[in-house]
Scaffold this motif. Structure first.
Motif, PDB file in Angstrom:
ATOM      1  N   ALA A  79      48.225 -39.920  24.178  1.00 32.01           N
ATOM      2  CA  ALA A  79      47.348 -39.323  25.199  1.00 32.01           C
ATOM      3  C   ALA A  79      47.219 -37.816  24.987  1.00 32.01           C
ATOM      4  CB  ALA A  79      47.899 -39.617  26.593  1.00 32.01           C
ATOM      5  N   PHE A  80      48.329 -37.147  24.686  1.00 32.53           N
ATOM      6  CA  PHE A  80      48.312 -35.695  24.471  1.00 32.53           C
ATOM      7  C   PHE A  80      47.475 -35.340  23.242  1.00 32.53           C
ATOM      8  CE2 PHE A  80      50.199 -31.762  22.743  1.00 32.53           C
ATOM      9  CZ  PHE A  80      50.054 -30.939  23.851  1.00 32.53           C
ATOM     10  N   TYR A  81      47.674 -36.067  22.163  1.00 34.03           N
ATOM     11  CA  TYR A  81      46.917 -35.839  20.922  1.00 34.03           C
ATOM     12  C   TYR A  81      45.428 -36.031  21.162  1.00 34.03           C
ATOM     13  CZ  TYR A  81      45.211 -36.658  16.156  1.00 34.03           C
ATOM     14  OH  TYR A  81      44.511 -36.604  14.981  1.00 34.03           O
ATOM     15  N   ASN A  82      45.066 -37.114  21.860  1.00 32.14           N
ATOM     16  CA  ASN A  82      43.650 -37.389  22.122  1.00 32.14           C
ATOM     17  C   ASN A  82      43.002 -36.284  22.944  1.00 32.14           C
ATOM     18  OD1 ASN A  82      43.824 -39.771  20.712  1.00 32.14           O
ATOM     19  ND2 ASN A  82      43.902 -41.091  22.516  1.00 32.14           N
ATOM     20  N   HIS A  83      43.724 -35.765  23.912  1.00 31.26           N
ATOM     21  CA  HIS A  83      43.164 -34.702  24.749  1.00 31.26           C
ATOM     22  C   HIS A  83      43.008 -33.397  23.970  1.00 31.26           C
ATOM     23  CE1 HIS A  83      43.824 -37.388  28.145  1.00 31.26           C
ATOM     24  NE2 HIS A  83      43.134 -36.545  28.892  1.00 31.26           N
ATOM     25  N   ILE A  84      43.985 -33.074  23.142  1.00 34.94           N
ATOM     26  CA  ILE A  84      43.937 -31.812  22.399  1.00 34.94           C
ATOM     27  C   ILE A  84      42.851 -31.842  21.329  1.00 34.94           C
ATOM     28  CG2 ILE A  84      45.184 -30.306  20.793  1.00 34.94           C
ATOM     29  CD1 ILE A  84      46.070 -29.981  23.670  1.00 34.94           C
ATOM     30  N   PHE A  85      42.770 -32.931  20.580  1.00 33.83           N
ATOM     31  CA  PHE A  85      41.900 -32.958  19.407  1.00 33.83           C
ATOM     32  C   PHE A  85      40.544 -33.627  19.625  1.00 33.83           C
ATOM     33  CE2 PHE A  85      46.179 -32.426  17.615  1.00 33.83           C
ATOM     34  CZ  PHE A  85      45.961 -31.310  16.815  1.00 33.83           C
ATOM     35  N   PHE A  86      40.338 -34.248  20.785  1.00 37.33           N
ATOM     36  CA  PHE A  86      39.051 -34.894  21.020  1.00 37.33           C
ATOM     37  C   PHE A  86      38.424 -34.509  22.366  1.00 37.33           C
ATOM     38  CE2 PHE A  86      41.121 -37.514  17.853  1.00 37.33           C
ATOM     39  CZ  PHE A  86      40.100 -37.691  16.926  1.00 37.33           C
ATOM     40  N   VAL A  87      39.224 -34.542  23.437  1.00 39.86           N
ATOM     41  CA  VAL A  87      38.662 -34.221  24.752  1.00 39.86           C
ATOM     42  C   VAL A  87      38.306 -32.745  24.847  1.00 39.86           C
ATOM     43  CG1 VAL A  87      39.086 -34.186  27.232  1.00 39.86           C
ATOM     44  CG2 VAL A  87      39.899 -36.116  25.852  1.00 39.86           C
ATOM     45  N   LEU A  88      39.228 -31.870  24.484  1.00 35.92           N
ATOM     46  CA  LEU A  88      38.940 -30.434  24.576  1.00 35.92           C
ATOM     47  C   LEU A  88      37.767 -30.012  23.682  1.00 35.92           C
ATOM     48  CD1 LEU A  88      42.483 -28.799  24.837  1.00 35.92           C
ATOM     49  CD2 LEU A  88      40.779 -29.130  26.635  1.00 35.92           C
ATOM     50  N   PRO A  89      37.688 -30.466  22.428  1.00 36.34           N
ATOM     51  CA  PRO A  89      36.490 -30.134  21.639  1.00 36.34           C
ATOM     52  C   PRO A  89      35.202 -30.657  22.267  1.00 36.34           C
ATOM     53  CG  PRO A  89      38.256 -30.846  20.186  1.00 36.34           C
ATOM     54  CD  PRO A  89      38.723 -31.107  21.596  1.00 36.34           C
ATOM     55  N   ALA A  90      35.257 -31.837  22.881  1.00 34.25           N
ATOM     56  CA  ALA A  90      34.063 -32.372  23.546  1.00 34.25           C
ATOM     57  C   ALA A  90      33.647 -31.480  24.711  1.00 34.25           C
ATOM     58  CB  ALA A  90      34.334 -33.792  24.044  1.00 34.25           C
ATOM     59  N   VAL A  91      34.624 -30.937  25.422  1.00 38.79           N
ATOM     60  CA  VAL A  91      34.318 -30.021  26.528  1.00 38.79           C
ATOM     61  C   VAL A  91      33.671 -28.746  25.998  1.00 38.79           C
ATOM     62  CG1 VAL A  91      35.334 -28.574  28.325  1.00 38.79           C
ATOM     63  CG2 VAL A  91      36.123 -30.922  28.037  1.00 38.79           C
ATOM     64  N   ILE A  92      34.213 -28.223  24.902  1.00 39.89           N
ATOM     65  CA  ILE A  92      33.656 -26.996  24.310  1.00 39.89           C
ATOM     66  C   ILE A  92      32.203 -27.212  23.894  1.00 39.89           C
ATOM     67  CG2 ILE A  92      33.850 -25.404  22.357  1.00 39.89           C
ATOM     68  CD1 ILE A  92      36.895 -25.853  22.498  1.00 39.89           C
ATOM     69  N   ILE A  93      31.924 -28.350  23.284  1.00 39.52           N
ATOM     70  CA  ILE A  93      30.548 -28.666  22.876  1.00 39.52           C
ATOM     71  C   ILE A  93      29.636 -28.775  24.101  1.00 39.52           C
ATOM     72  CG2 ILE A  93      29.085 -30.423  21.805  1.00 39.52           C
ATOM     73  CD1 ILE A  93      31.460 -31.029  19.926  1.00 39.52           C
ATOM     74  N   SER A  94      30.157 -29.427  25.159  1.00 38.78           N
ATOM     75  CA  SER A  94      29.339 -29.636  26.357  1.00 38.78           C
ATOM     76  C   SER A  94      28.998 -28.325  27.057  1.00 38.78           C
ATOM     77  CB  SER A  94      30.054 -30.571  27.335  1.00 38.78           C
ATOM     78  OG  SER A  94      31.180 -29.933  27.926  1.00 38.78           O
ATOM     79  N   ILE A  95      29.843 -27.297  26.871  1.00 40.12           N
ATOM     80  CA  ILE A  95      29.561 -25.995  27.477  1.00 40.12           C
ATOM     81  C   ILE A  95      28.215 -25.458  26.996  1.00 40.12           C
ATOM     82  CG2 ILE A  95      30.300 -23.579  27.578  1.00 40.12           C
ATOM     83  CD1 ILE A  95      33.188 -24.579  27.411  1.00 40.12           C
ATOM     84  N   PHE A  96      27.913 -25.705  25.729  1.00 42.35           N
ATOM     85  CA  PHE A  96      26.665 -25.196  25.151  1.00 42.35           C
ATOM     86  C   PHE A  96      25.492 -26.153  25.381  1.00 42.35           C
ATOM     87  CE2 PHE A  96      30.195 -23.400  22.711  1.00 42.35           C
ATOM     88  CZ  PHE A  96      29.900 -22.048  22.798  1.00 42.35           C
ATOM     89  N   ILE A  97      25.781 -27.442  25.466  1.00 48.17           N
ATOM     90  CA  ILE A  97      24.705 -28.430  25.631  1.00 48.17           C
ATOM     91  C   ILE A  97      24.331 -28.620  27.100  1.00 48.17           C
ATOM     92  CG2 ILE A  97      24.049 -30.836  25.259  1.00 48.17           C
ATOM     93  CD1 ILE A  97      25.886 -30.883  22.847  1.00 48.17           C
ATOM     94  N   MET A  98      25.364 -28.793  27.957  1.00 45.00           N
ATOM     95  CA  MET A  98      25.131 -29.057  29.385  1.00 45.00           C
ATOM     96  C   MET A  98      26.051 -28.165  30.217  1.00 45.00           C
ATOM     97  SD  MET A  98      24.853 -33.234  29.398  1.00 45.00           S
ATOM     98  CE  MET A  98      26.437 -33.405  28.543  1.00 45.00           C
TER      99      MET A  98
END
Length: 265
Positions: A79-98
């Protein structure tokens, strides 16, 4: 009316004291992961203590199957790995898209909060039921996407977020977009996050406790740990994550096996 303004002082307090935190696009991630951690921890302690705490151990659904400290650590790290390497990058991308809109000044009414929470939970329950059913019926989808969640016949609290990346991102997409689709207030969205994670952890605790939500809500409307534990024993049953109506309608509901049945196997 008074109850219309019931949440306004609390909302004003959050805006005044915690605006930098709650307006951060990373706040929902922090809220979700911390909820998973703190909700799972007490049940992990119960599992480690086992029969030393008979008051709780008597409600263990599969008493002969006990998660080890290594199993718990492995699931937490997934769960920790998934959040660090996938969830957080998805949030960063969404900042620029939405980019998120500014927080509103007015709080939701209690009625709005309750109705919107219920609507989002019912919508997510429907989405996941369909997704879950399809992934159990299609061998390739199951093998490559959902099988990782079924590594354990007896689920435990930390295993609630043992998910493949495609499943994690799908669930995360619905969890983030459903409140937007239904025009929910941010406070309502955060309440949904915490409450849905509690329900998910509770589904996986492996205890049929007399005070869990599935016991407190009447008419068997919620499946809870008994239903999801049964799903891990018989994967062709109990596909819905929270409620029980879809499994009843489509004939996939299955009651929990009794302890003496489990011990004989």
């Amino acid at each position: 009316m008074l109850y219309h303004r019931f949440l306004q002082p609390f909302w004003d307090y959050l805006l005044f004291h915690y605006m930098p935190l709650i307006s951060s696009p990373f706040f929902p991630v922090l809220l979700a992961f911390s909820s998973y951690f703190f909700f799972s921890l007490p049940f992990a302690v119960l599992d480690l203590l086992g029969e030393k705490v008979p008051l709780f151990h008597q409600y263990k659904i599969q008493p002969n199957r006990k998660p080890t400290l290594k199993m718990m650590g492995d699931n937490f790290m997934v769960a920790f790995y998934n959040h660090i390497f996938f969830v957080l990058p998805a949030v960063i991308i969404s900042i620029f898209i939405m980019p998120a809109p500014p927080l509103p000044r007015d709080a939701p009414t209690v009625y709005e909060l309750f109705i919107d929470m219920l609507a989002v939970l019912l919508l997510f329950d429907t989405q996941y039921f369909i997704w879950h059913f399809m992934h159990h019926k299609h061998p390739q989808l199951y093998r490559w996407i959902h099988a990782v969640h079924h590594e354990y016949i007896a689920p435990f609290s930390w295993s609630s977020e043992r998910l493949s990346i495609p499943e994690l991102m799908t669930v995360g997409f619905w969890s983030n977009r459903d409140p937007v689709l239904l025009n929910c207030h941010p406070l309502t969205t955060w309440c949904i996050t915490v409450f849905s994670i509690w329900m998910s952890v509770e589904d996986h605790i492996g205890y049929d406790l007399p005070w869990t939500l599935n016991r407190l809500v009447p008419l068997g409307l919620l499946g809870g740990a008994p239903a999801h534990d049964m799903h891990h024993q018989r994967p062709s049953t109990n596909y819905a994550p929270f409620f029980s109506h879809w499994d009843r309608i489509f004939g996939t509901a299955a009651p929990l096996k009794k302890k003496n049945e489990l011990k004989s196997k």
